[in-house]
Design an enzyme around this catalytic site. Structure first.
Site, PDB file in Angstrom:
ATOM      1  N   TYR A  86      14.470 -26.817 -25.274  1.00 54.00           N
ATOM      2  CA  TYR A  86      15.047 -27.170 -23.981  1.00 54.00           C
ATOM      3  C   TYR A  86      16.566 -26.994 -23.995  1.00 54.00           C
ATOM      4  O   TYR A  86      17.256 -27.456 -24.904  1.00 54.00           O
ATOM      5  CB  TYR A  86      14.722 -28.623 -23.587  1.00 54.00           C
ATOM      6  CG  TYR A  86      15.392 -29.028 -22.294  1.00 54.00           C
ATOM      7  CD1 TYR A  86      15.003 -28.459 -21.092  1.00 54.00           C
ATOM      8  CD2 TYR A  86      16.434 -29.942 -22.287  1.00 54.00           C
ATOM      9  CE1 TYR A  86      15.631 -28.803 -19.907  1.00 54.00           C
ATOM     10  CE2 TYR A  86      17.075 -30.301 -21.111  1.00 54.00           C
ATOM     11  CZ  TYR A  86      16.665 -29.722 -19.918  1.00 54.00           C
ATOM     12  OH  TYR A  86      17.302 -30.055 -18.753  1.00 54.00           O
ATOM     13  N   GLY A  89      15.688 -28.986 -15.904  1.00 49.28           N
ATOM     14  CA  GLY A  89      15.109 -29.921 -14.955  1.00 49.28           C
ATOM     15  C   GLY A  89      13.645 -29.615 -14.711  1.00 49.28           C
ATOM     16  O   GLY A  89      12.847 -29.436 -15.644  1.00 49.28           O
ATOM     17  N   HIS A 139      24.867 -25.366  -9.582  1.00 50.16           N
ATOM     18  CA  HIS A 139      25.112 -26.809  -9.587  1.00 50.16           C
ATOM     19  C   HIS A 139      26.481 -27.169  -9.004  1.00 50.16           C
ATOM     20  O   HIS A 139      26.737 -28.339  -8.714  1.00 50.16           O
ATOM     21  CB  HIS A 139      25.005 -27.364 -11.013  1.00 50.16           C
ATOM     22  CG  HIS A 139      23.603 -27.474 -11.507  1.00 50.16           C
ATOM     23  ND1 HIS A 139      22.675 -26.476 -11.336  1.00 50.16           N
ATOM     24  CD2 HIS A 139      22.943 -28.474 -12.174  1.00 50.16           C
ATOM     25  CE1 HIS A 139      21.523 -26.841 -11.873  1.00 50.16           C
ATOM     26  NE2 HIS A 139      21.654 -28.042 -12.388  1.00 50.16           N
ATOM     27  N   ASN A 144      26.449 -32.212 -18.257  1.00 53.10           N
ATOM     28  CA  ASN A 144      25.489 -33.291 -18.406  1.00 53.10           C
ATOM     29  C   ASN A 144      26.125 -34.542 -18.993  1.00 53.10           C
ATOM     30  O   ASN A 144      25.889 -34.885 -20.150  1.00 53.10           O
ATOM     31  CB  ASN A 144      24.341 -32.806 -19.303  1.00 53.10           C
ATOM     32  CG  ASN A 144      23.031 -33.447 -18.940  1.00 53.10           C
ATOM     33  OD1 ASN A 144      23.002 -34.538 -18.400  1.00 53.10           O
ATOM     34  ND2 ASN A 144      21.936 -32.774 -19.258  1.00 53.10           N
ATOM     35  N   ARG A 183      43.085 -74.808  -4.649  1.00 53.87           N
ATOM     36  CA  ARG A 183      42.694 -75.573  -5.828  1.00 53.87           C
ATOM     37  C   ARG A 183      41.788 -74.776  -6.772  1.00 53.87           C
ATOM     38  O   ARG A 183      41.852 -74.950  -7.996  1.00 53.87           O
ATOM     39  CB  ARG A 183      41.985 -76.857  -5.383  1.00 53.87           C
ATOM     40  CG  ARG A 183      41.694 -77.815  -6.484  1.00 53.87           C
ATOM     41  CD  ARG A 183      41.115 -79.152  -6.031  1.00 53.87           C
ATOM     42  NE  ARG A 183      40.677 -79.235  -4.672  1.00 53.87           N
ATOM     43  CZ  ARG A 183      39.509 -79.761  -4.276  1.00 53.87           C
ATOM     44  NH1 ARG A 183      38.668 -80.216  -5.171  1.00 53.87           N
ATOM     45  NH2 ARG A 183      39.191 -79.847  -2.998  1.00 53.87           N
TER      46      ARG A 183
END
Length: 530
Positions: free
Chosen positions: A72, A79, A102, A215, A303
């Site tokens: 891969y 993807g 992309h 990535n 306060r």
């Protein structure tokens, strides 16, 4: 020398600093490194260890690329298309294509410092020896930063899972000599033209390199680091403005006593109370709550200021821990492991960063909210214990700071909207392969707006409180308060008097607070605040 040391005054091309990154296996850099590169234009150099680690990891990728078995990111698609085995003659094209396809961002450009931060943080991971990128690609990334070339990155395009894909793709596109970028002169031109002008060559990507450049959680992490730096200043500033408001309202500083905060030992609360007490030391205005209009206790917004600001400080501490862990990480998919395996993983998911970005937006909204309530109290004649309505010179003829508080209220309302978590959302993508995402980039973008708005809210409180203190004639404020009033007037922020154009005063007060002059004025008297 530590490989992530910032060396001031040495070898800087655009700024005053140099950052050396990459020690072979420990991939981290520091928040100071990120700020130096993103905001100060520090030069970035690669260590010898980084170059060696890059070469070793690349050798592993080259061996795998030569084998017939699909791996891969090396010899497959990406993807939902990862099932296709890519033949060797198409792999360079594959890497170019993933970057081009992309780089699909839309909307306005994000800020230069954000782009420099995400480029530097991607380079940090590349130099970890976990990505398989060649040394010459890493050097090209450093060269782009050092030349002051900033790729055009758009507001929309990241879901915060598989990293900040579109933003990082636009940066990788510039490395390839494509797309647009801003030069050191601030002018946007074609990236190829800018590379040529600086003697840089476009990068030809090889197996895995396109994917490795895209990535990571670098955009959201860079924005987290910068937000933390800004919020640290704003939280200390908020302690000062709260102290000034307490003083102007003739409140009591007894609630700030260390022994009261020791019995509820939240560290942020104790630090905020200590800061307020230091600012109020020597005040002739505190302790008058039993005078003409006696009251047993101050309102919660006065306060409980240390409790609210302290909770925010503790949230900052948690967010800083997450940022430090992420800075020490090597986020990529797949990654090259020390034993030579190249393995897929899910470390690109932005949830850890996204959550704390949202936590910080919630804390910022609450800090702005309590500051606005104190401001409103200063302006209300029924609750200000003797101050004129709206701190006006001649109420009725003059409106004083009435509309300054309207502006502050609008900012607080916006802060509340920005506090709605982005990370609670998820939307599927990539044909349901990426079916759960972090929305961390969106969380980071809205936090940047929240930080800006918080600074403006505190500036309005500063403006009102310094005017109110000056209107307390016959009472002597604390030495630190006097120092603030003197410094803020020197900065061009007007004091009491007839109505005038307020926007310039508010802008000057905001700049005075943002750039650290408020804290500098106080700390000349008190010493360093916590």
């Amino acid at each position: 020398m530590d490989m992530h040391t910032v060396v001031k005054g040495k070898g800087a091309q655009r700024g005053l600093e140099r950052v050396v990154v990459g020690d072979g296996r420990a991939s981290g850099v520091t928040a100071s490194d990120v700020l130096a590169v993103a905001r100060a234009g520090a030069r970035v150099d690669l260590s010898e260890e980084a170059v060696a680690a890059l070469a070793a990891a690349r050798e592993i990728v080259d061996v795998l690329a030569a084998k017939p078995d699909p791996v891969y990111g090396v010899s497959t698609g990406f993807g939902a298309l990862a099932t296709r085995h890519i033949s060797p003659e198409l792999r360079a094209r594959l890497q170019r294509n993933i970057v081009r396809s992309h780089a699909a961002g839309m909307g306005p450009r994000v800020e230069r410092e954000v782009v420099r931060a995400l480029m530097f943080l991607r380079l940090k991971t590349v130099c970890s020896g976990r990505t398989g990128v060649r040394p010459e690609v890493a050097q090209a990334m450093a060269d782009l930063l050092n030349a002051g070339i900033t790729p055009v990155v758009h507001e929309y395009g990241s879901l915060g899972c598989s990293g900040d894909l579109a933003p990082l793709s636009h940066c990788a596109l510039a490395l390839m000599g494509e797309g647009d970028a801003e030069g050191p002169d601030g002018v946007v031109r074609p990236a190829a033209e800018l590379l040529a002008a600086h003697g840089l060559q476009p990068v030809e990507l090889r197996e895995k390199e396109g994917l490795a450049l895209l990535n990571g959680t670098d955009g959201m992490l860079g924005m987290l680091v910068m937000a933390l730096a800004d919020l640290e200043t704003l939280y200390r500033s908020a302690d000062v403005t709260a102290a000034l408001s307490l003083e102007a309202l003739l409140g009591t500083d007894k609630v700030l006593a260390p022994e009261l905060h020791a019995i509820r030992p939240h560290p942020g609360q104790a630090a905020s109370a200590a800061n307020m007490l230091a600012v109020l030391k020597g005040s002739g205005l505190t302790g008058h709550h039993q005078d003409d209009a006696p009251r047993v206790q101050d309102a919660y917004s006065v306060r409980c200021a240390p409790q609210v600001a302290g909770a925010g400080r503790d949230t900052l501490a948690h967010a800083r821990l997450v940022a430090e862990r992420e800075l020490a990480s090597a986020v990529d998919n797949p990654v090259v492991l020390p034993d030579g395996r190249v393995e897929s993983n899910g470390n690109f998911h932005g949830a850890p960063v996204a959550y704390v970005l949202d936590f910080l937006a919630i804390a910022a909204a609450d800090l702005g909210s309590i500051a606005e309530r104190r401001t409103d109290r200063l302006l209300d004649k029924n609750r200000s214990h003797g101050l004129p309505p709206f701190l006006a010179d001649d109420a009725g003829v003059d409106s004083g700071l009435m509309i300054a508080q309207y502006t502050q209220a609008a900012l607080v309302s916006e802060l509340k909207r920005l506090a709605v978590p982005a990370s609670a959302d998820s939307i599927p993508s990539s044909a349901m392969q990426e079916d759960h995402v972090s929305m961390g980039w969106s969380a980071a973008r809205k936090l940047r707006t929240a930080v800006d708005n918080l600074a403006r809210v505190l500036a309005v409180e500063l403006y009102a409180a310094t005017r109110a203190v000056q209107l307390r004639e016959g009472l002597t404020p604390a030495p630190a308060t006097r120092a603030v009033v003197e410094a803020v007037r020197e900065a061009g922020v007007g004091g009491p008097g007839p109505d005038r154009f307020l926007a310039p005063d508010l802008a000057a007060a905001e700049a005075f607070l943002r750039d650290g002059r408020l804290l500098a004025a106080v700390e000349k008297v008190t010493g360093p605040l916590r």
